[in-house]
Design an enzyme around this catalytic site. Structure first.
Site, PDB file in Angstrom:
ATOM      1  CE1 TYR A 259      37.234 140.444 -40.578  1.00 35.71           C
ATOM      2  CE2 TYR A 259      38.742 142.232 -40.062  1.00 35.71           C
ATOM      3  CZ  TYR A 259      38.484 141.035 -40.689  1.00 35.71           C
ATOM      4  OH  TYR A 259      39.466 140.420 -41.432  1.00 35.71           O
TER       5      TYR A 259
ATOM      6  CG  HIS B 168      44.392 135.542 -38.978  1.00 34.80           C
ATOM      7  ND1 HIS B 168      43.905 135.808 -37.721  1.00 34.80           N
ATOM      8  CD2 HIS B 168      43.506 136.083 -39.849  1.00 34.80           C
ATOM      9  CE1 HIS B 168      42.772 136.481 -37.822  1.00 34.80           C
ATOM     10  NE2 HIS B 168      42.506 136.667 -39.102  1.00 34.80           N
TER      11      HIS B 168
ATOM     12  CD  GLU C 108      36.020 140.131 -43.613  1.00 39.04           C
ATOM     13  OE1 GLU C 108      35.848 139.035 -43.058  1.00 39.04           O
ATOM     14  OE2 GLU C 108      36.977 140.370 -44.383  1.00 39.04           O
TER      15      GLU C 108
ATOM     16  CG  HIS D 119      34.417 134.631 -41.432  1.00 31.36           C
ATOM     17  ND1 HIS D 119      33.822 135.824 -41.061  1.00 31.36           N
ATOM     18  CD2 HIS D 119      35.561 134.976 -42.079  1.00 31.36           C
ATOM     19  CE1 HIS D 119      34.574 136.835 -41.474  1.00 31.36           C
ATOM     20  NE2 HIS D 119      35.650 136.350 -42.082  1.00 31.36           N
ATOM     21  CD  GLU D 120      38.322 132.589 -43.353  1.00 31.88           C
ATOM     22  OE1 GLU D 120      38.456 133.066 -44.493  1.00 31.88           O
ATOM     23  OE2 GLU D 120      38.572 133.252 -42.326  1.00 31.88           O
TER      24      GLU D 120
ATOM     25  CG  HIS E 140      35.819 135.764 -47.057  1.00 34.35           C
ATOM     26  ND1 HIS E 140      35.371 137.061 -47.120  1.00 34.35           N
ATOM     27  CD2 HIS E 140      36.405 135.647 -45.830  1.00 34.35           C
ATOM     28  CE1 HIS E 140      35.675 137.704 -45.982  1.00 34.35           C
ATOM     29  NE2 HIS E 140      36.295 136.867 -45.191  1.00 34.35           N
TER      30      HIS E 140
HETATM   31  O1  X8Z Z   1      40.182 137.915 -39.456  1.00 40.18           O
HETATM   32  C1  X8Z Z   1      39.100 137.382 -39.430  1.00 40.18           C
HETATM   33  C2  X8Z Z   1      38.797 136.219 -40.368  1.00 40.18           C
HETATM   34  C3  X8Z Z   1      39.477 136.370 -41.680  1.00 40.18           C
HETATM   35  S1  X8Z Z   1      38.864 137.700 -42.626  1.00 40.18           S
HETATM   36  C4  X8Z Z   1      39.250 134.932 -39.731  1.00 40.18           C
HETATM   37  N1  X8Z Z   1      38.170 137.764 -38.523  1.00 40.18           N
HETATM   38  C5  X8Z Z   1      38.409 138.848 -37.573  1.00 40.18           C
HETATM   39  C6  X8Z Z   1      39.440 138.467 -36.536  1.00 40.18           C
HETATM   40  O2  X8Z Z   1      39.816 137.293 -36.461  1.00 40.18           O
HETATM   41  O3  X8Z Z   1      39.875 139.338 -35.780  1.00 40.18           O
HETATM   42  C7  X8Z Z   1      36.810 137.236 -38.424  1.00 40.18           C
HETATM   43  C8  X8Z Z   1      36.158 137.994 -37.311  1.00 40.18           C
HETATM   44  C9  X8Z Z   1      37.072 139.103 -36.923  1.00 40.18           C
HETATM   45 ZN    ZN Z   2      36.927 137.358 -43.281  1.00 42.74          ZN
END
Ligand code: X8Z
Ligand code: ZN
Length: 622
Positions: free
Chosen positions: A531, A361, A419, A391-392, A395
């Site tokens: 999110y 993940h 986020e 996205h990453e 951060h």
């Molecule tokens: O977990 C994440 C990122 C890391 S903070 C990849 N996200 C959520 C998910 O995957 O469920 C980004 C969008 C929503």
């Molecule tokens: Zn994230």
């Protein structure tokens, strides 16, 4: 541990996943002893100076432990074995003990009239622990054992397909690309048996008991209230804010649901997807039905076909995962930000290694609270992952922008801001931008007749996500408040999935199922409200940025690529970190102090009008 956004939750501390708030901690000795030390200090009334000293000591202790914690967690996430789990557990126990000790000590200073900064830091120490334990080391150790076991079960889970063991990264890919309803149901169900659901459910229930007791010891009613206390307003007001924001955007989701259900019904027929009622969860192109962008071909509106397929453009140009990350970095540097350090490229994990178990993940890390920035991601060359690399990096650029702040302020204005940064940047990946970077041929530049198709692609990602993000923590809050008991975990999960998302499981759920555990953030205890907030905020950022840039066309055609003036103002907000209440940070960039759904509504308005028309004669809802 500080800095891991999106990664492993280190017990109480925030290491990853929880990451933010604060970060690391100590050695496990002196648990329960006041930091101030002497008997006199304990018994006499503390002064403002004592409070300031306590905070300074706490920040030093946390900062030091945080680097140790982050490096331990990094190694475990990149090399999951019996021994690295052992190390993670040990570190996480210590960090929980330290966090809880410091949070408990803040009570000594509650009657003082402290300067604003000090008061804020006390709040971070007291409420910023994702999973607190009661103040005894057996509880902290048990909590750590439970969280490590759940996290590892998630990352290590596999199912057999054609004689091969397939992990969740590949299973997600199948859900994205297969259009065979029988196979989709098989894979969907297989992932929910790839970990031991009965074990995870009982671990989860025990963890809830311990962490709730920890929250009560710190003066909260339960852990849900504690999580909701990190938004510069009382927890119940924050919860009402979430309701208000969801109320603003829910009508959009219902239109999208109605449209997509009709198209799936046409594709698969009544037997597989009836024209009315909820949508079968495995048909939406995503393991959790949280983002539907891979349905682009199925969900086109009217005769407005998608103008291009970003996955095909990336493949056609021979992009590698590293190139995707480089392209994302170039976007940030085009706004005037400095390049990522060389160590980012040396130390990040960008593709999935085949010779060892890793936590796939995606996550972003700052290991030393300075500039040891990294991502860890099993990147594939497709449109979803192209957004995720932005996205990453969002951060990472945020972490670096606020790294001069005091340690307890080295965080997002709130977790939704963290986020939203990279997603906001990715909203500028427009056709014009793709031409600029040579991914799209100028002669293929879509005209205005492609607008609805472009908006649909984004809506499948952003609008479809909203109810999922709300229901995730609705479930957790209800669990943490005791309103959902362990024997009802799965049933309540599906009631919420049905009520918010209008989806239904493809196969009957067995009595021992624990479907919440199929989602990373439940198995790894990363709160999810962030999110939802991010999906509201990123459109507010985009709208404000485009206005700053003097953009006059439709919002989905606006790209701030190369705009250093916008970059400078954006960076000014990021540099604030968590040092001021979030409305100040929001105002610094957007001029408003409220989170508000009007920006996302304005962005999608033309599509929504079209869908309302198209859905007129349909029986929408479920
Ligand atoms: O977990 C994440 C990122 C890391 S903070 C990849 N996200 C959520 C998910 O995957 O469920 C980004 C969008 C929503
Ligand atoms: Zn994230």
């Amino acid at each position: 541990m500080k800095a891991l956004l999106g990664g492993v939750a280190i017990g109480a501390l925030l290491v990853a996943g929880g990451l933010y708030v604060y970060k690391g901690m100590d050695s496990g000795t002196d648990v329960g002893n006041p930091a101030a030390g002497t008997d006199a200090a304990v018994t006499s009334e503390p002064t403002v100076d004592d409070a300031e000293q306590f905070l300074a000591d706490a920040e030093t202790e946390l900062r030091e432990f945080s680097e140790f914690g982050a490096r331990t967690a990094w190694v475990q996430n990149n090399f999951i074995t019996y021994d690295t789990n052992w190390l993670l557990e040990r570190m996480s126990t210590q960090s929980t003990e330290m966090a809880v000790r410091l949070a408990t000590e803040t009570a000594r200073y509650t009657d003082l009239d402290l300067p604003g900064d000090a008061e804020r830091k006390m709040g971070v120490l007291r409420a910023g622990i994702t999973l607190p334990a009661p103040n005894d080391s057996a509880a902290a150790a048990r909590l750590s054992e439970l969280t490590t076991r759940m996290g590892t079960a998630y990352s290590a889970g596999t199912m057999e397909i054609d004689g091969e063991q397939v992990d969740h990264n590949e299973l997600e890919n199948i859900m994205r690309t297969s259009r065979d309803p029988e196979f989709l149901a098989h894979v969907w169900n297989g992932w929910r048996r790839a970990y031991d659901p009965a074990q995870m459910s009982s671990d989860y229930a025990e963890m809830v008991d311990i962490a709730n007791q920890g929250a009560r010891d710190l003066g909260f009613d339960n852990l849900a209230q504690m999580w909701l206390s990190n938004y510069d307003m009382p927890a119940d007001e924050m919860e009402a804010e979430v309701e208000r924001l969801w109320g603003q955007v829910a009508p959009f989701y219902e239109e999208l649901h109605c449209h997509v259900r009709a198209n799936l019904n046409e594709l698969y027929g009544d037997e597989v997807q009836p024209a009315e009622g909820p949508i079968r969860a495995d048909l939406l192109g995503n393991m959790w039905a949280q983002g539907w962008s891979s349905l682009s071909d199925v969900a086109s509106v009217g005769d407005s076909e998608p103008a291009y397929n970003l996955t095909e453009l990336l493949e056609g140009a021979g992009y590698t995962p590293v190139q995707m990350v480089e392209t994302a970095e170039t976007f940030f540097t085009s706004l005037g930000m400095a390049e990522l350090p060389e160590t980012f490229w040396e130390r990040s994990l960008i593709t999935q290694p085949r010779d060892r178990q890793v936590a796939c993940h995606a996550s972003a890390w700052n290991l030393d609270s300075e500039d040891d920035l990294r991502i860890k991601m099993c990147t594939r060359v497709n449109a979803d992952d192209f957004v995720t690399v932005h996205h990453e990096l969002g951060h990472n650029f945020y972490q670096r922008a606020y790294n001069h702040q005091d340690f307890l302020f080295q965080n997002g204005a709130h977790d939704g801001f963290h986020e939203a940064i990279g997603d906001f940047i990715a909203l500028s990946v427009t056709p014009e931008y793709l031409v600029q970077i040579g991914l799209l041929d100028e002669s293929d530049m879509p005209g205005a007749d492609a607008d609805l198709g472009l908006l649909m692609d984004t809506a499948l990602d952003k609008i479809a996500f909203l109810p999922f993000a709300v229901m995730m923590d609705q479930w957790r809050w209800q669990v943490l408040r005791g309103e959902i008991q362990p024997e009802n975990y799965n049933e309540a999960w599906w009631e919420l999935r049905n009520s918010y998302q209008g989806i239904t499981p493809p196969v009957d759920r067995p009595a021992d199922a624990f479907d919440p555990g199929s989602k990373y953030h439940i198995a790894n205890n990363v709160p999810y409200l962030r999110y939802f907030l991010s999906h509201i905020l990123q459109f507010q950022f985009h709208e404000a940025a485009c206005e700053m840039a003097g953009w006059e066309g439709p919002l989905h055609r606006c790209s701030i690529y190369g705009n250093e003036e916008v970059g400078e103002r954006f960076n000014a907000m990021m540099e604030m970190g968590a040092a001021q209440p979030w409305p100040d940070a929001l105002e610094a960039f957007t001029g408003t102090r409220q989170m508000d759904g009007s920006a996302i509504i304005a962005y999608f308005q033309p599509l929504m009008e079209r869908l309302q028309e198209e859905n007129q004669d349909r029986n929408c809802g479920w």
